[in-house]
Design an enzyme around this catalytic site. Structure first.
Site, mmCIF file in Angstrom:
data_model
loop_
_atom_site.group_PDB
_atom_site.id
_atom_site.type_symbol
_atom_site.label_atom_id
_atom_site.label_comp_id
_atom_site.label_asym_id
_atom_site.label_seq_id
_atom_site.Cartn_x
_atom_site.Cartn_y
_atom_site.Cartn_z
ATOM 1 N N LYS A 80 32.130 3.290 12.089
ATOM 2 C CA LYS A 80 32.903 3.001 11.068
ATOM 3 C C LYS A 80 31.764 2.461 10.236
ATOM 4 O O LYS A 80 30.834 1.800 10.430
ATOM 5 C CB LYS A 80 33.878 2.132 11.177
ATOM 6 N N SER A 158 41.954 1.344 8.007
ATOM 7 C CA SER A 158 41.087 1.442 7.167
ATOM 8 C C SER A 158 40.205 2.571 7.827
ATOM 9 O O SER A 158 39.159 3.121 7.252
ATOM 10 C CB SER A 158 40.464 0.444 6.698
ATOM 11 N N SER A 182 43.907 -1.992 11.149
ATOM 12 C CA SER A 182 42.972 -0.658 11.038
ATOM 13 C C SER A 182 42.382 0.149 12.050
ATOM 14 O O SER A 182 41.853 1.296 11.762
ATOM 15 C CB SER A 182 41.813 -1.045 10.039
#
Length: 454
Positions: A80, A158, A182
């Site tokens: 990420k 996210s 997330s």
């Protein structure tokens, strides 16, 4: 090059690599080629070509010399876009950090997986500054949910790119963060296993924060077994203490408070069918009210969300300057709400949180795990959310509602695929346990995975 290794689990790839039937160099080239050729170019924000090829060559050499570092040797991993990668700025899904000072070193967990023989293939997209459960990003594009067959649907956030990269078969694992859901939300929306570890289980050094009282990390994978292996490596271990046991020894409690409110019929149907299969397999299942859930949302309504207070403290200078004009308007609006949260209110939230964590223990029976749908709906369509900010706010809260409970109460959790709901989209079955009970949680997830998914 024939691309026939994409979409496999870590365990499947590991067998091929350890047996000499797949060279890490070949696997990395296959993955990079597939990423470049993929129709969705919003999944990755940056490919680490040179690094990946160098690490693959080193892995291949170790294997030839009989020095394999273990089960994860030669396995590609995507990160990420808020984990430090040496030599690159950490942009956290935002263009305002594109010219930030490059990281001098890898984040600790990046170092840990490299030490286990894994290969950093690239950085994946995310909600800007990790502040949304939907996964939309106006700067780098929104990765599309690959499970949608009718019209474009959101990936969840996210850790949006993390989920789509794994669900699309481009990599077998991606590492995300989870402050309000997330890891677990995008895993549920994309039919993956998403493990949110207990806060503090891994080093956070080199990880761009959102709310330090809530931030946690975890892998998005195709199987629980894969998540267990990665978990051990992220902690610097070689093997895991998690063992395979019978499903019949576990007990689940299903909350009757909040988590099923306004849930889609398809989600309820898939979740209840999974519970029925678990009961038939000898798993004890009971239902109970959780007054702490009501109290949690009451304190949020009175004082504001804890995540918003801490996000505003982190970004308040940025919001007061010209950088705010270059940020996602929805992230700016949500973060600015933190300005209204007073110091007294913030301290009251922390006080209530501490008490609620204790109160939940009285609701749980001995060795019980908590079970409920990861999200009350399947992945929504994208276009309406891009067009209507009020709808965005409403759906974002509903999407985060079930998972944020676990962050506030400091739980660990695993989202497991449990069938499909509306439009044939995946539904997530969330197993949770109190902080520090990760081995017990993962043991249960491993034992129940196939039953839940049947």
């Amino acid at each position: 090059m024939t691309q026939n290794h994409l979409g496999k689990s870590i365990a499947q790839l590991s067998v091929l690599i350890q047996s000499g039937n797949l060279d890490p160099v070949e696997l990395v080239e296959e993955s990079l080629d597939a990423i470049r050729a993929h129709r969705d170019q919003a999944i990755f924000t940056r490919l680490l070509d040179d690094r990946a090829k160098d690490e693959a060559a080193a892995s291949s050499k170790r294997l030839r010399e009989g020095r394999s570092r273990g089960l994860l040797e030669g396995i590609p991993v995507a990160w990420k876009d808020l984990f430090d990668i040496a030599g690159l700025p950490t942009t956290a899904g935002s263009v305002v950090l594109a010219d930030a000072t490059p990281a001098q070193a890898d984040a600790d967990v990046v170092k840990a997986l490299k030490a286990a023989g894994m290969i950093a293939i690239g950085r994946v997209n995310m909600s800007e500054f990790a502040f949304s459960g939907l996964g939309l990003n106006p700067h780098y594009g929104t990765p599309l949910n690959p499970r949608a067959s009718d019209e474009p649907r959101i990936p969840g956030g996210s850790s949006s790119g993390s989920a789509v990269a794994v669900a699309s078969g481009l990599v077998p694992v991606s590492i995300g963060t989870d402050t309000g859901g997330s890891v677990r939300i995008p895993s549920a929306f994309n039919g993956l296993v998403g493990y949110k570890a207990s806060r503090g289980r891994y080093s956070m050094a080199g990880v761009f924060p959102l709310a330090t009282s809530l931030d946690s990390l975890g892998p998005l994978t195709r199987t629980v077994q894969d998540a267990i292996w990665v978990d051990a490596a992220m902690r610097g271990g070689i093997m895991s203490d998690v063992a395979r046991v019978a499903a019949s020894g576990f007990s689940l409690v299903v909350p009757t408070t909040i988590v099923m409110d306004d849930a889609e019929e398809g989600v309820i149907r898939a979740f209840e069918a999974a519970l029925a299969r678990l009961s038939a397999a000898g798993v004890k299942v009971r239902r109970a009210a959780f007054p702490a859930f009501d109290a949690l949302f009451q304190v949020m309504a009175e004082h504001g969300p804890l995540v918003t207070a801490e996000a505003f403290a982190l970004h308040h200078r940025r919001l007061a300057g010209p950088e705010a004009q270059a940020m996602d308007r929805r992230v700016v609006a949500r973060t600015r709400l933190g300005e209204k949260i007073t110091l007294v209110g913030y301290l009251e939230i922390l006080k209530v949180r501490e008490q609620l964590i204790k109160d939940v223990q009285t609701t749980l029976g001995p060795n019980e795990l908590i079970a409920y749908p990861s999200v009350a709906h399947v992945a929504p369509t994208l276009a309406p959310l891009e067009a209507d900010d009020d709808l965005f706010v409403k759906i974002n809260f509903k999407t985060l509602r079930n998972t944020l409970i676990g962050n506030f109460l400091d739980w660990c959790g695993v989202s497991l695929p449990c069938g499909n709901g509306g439009a044939g989209m995946p539904v997530g079955f969330l197993l949770s346990a109190p902080k520090g009970q990760d081995e017990r949680l993962l043991t249960a997830a491993l034992a129940l995975e196939e039953i839940v998914a049947a």
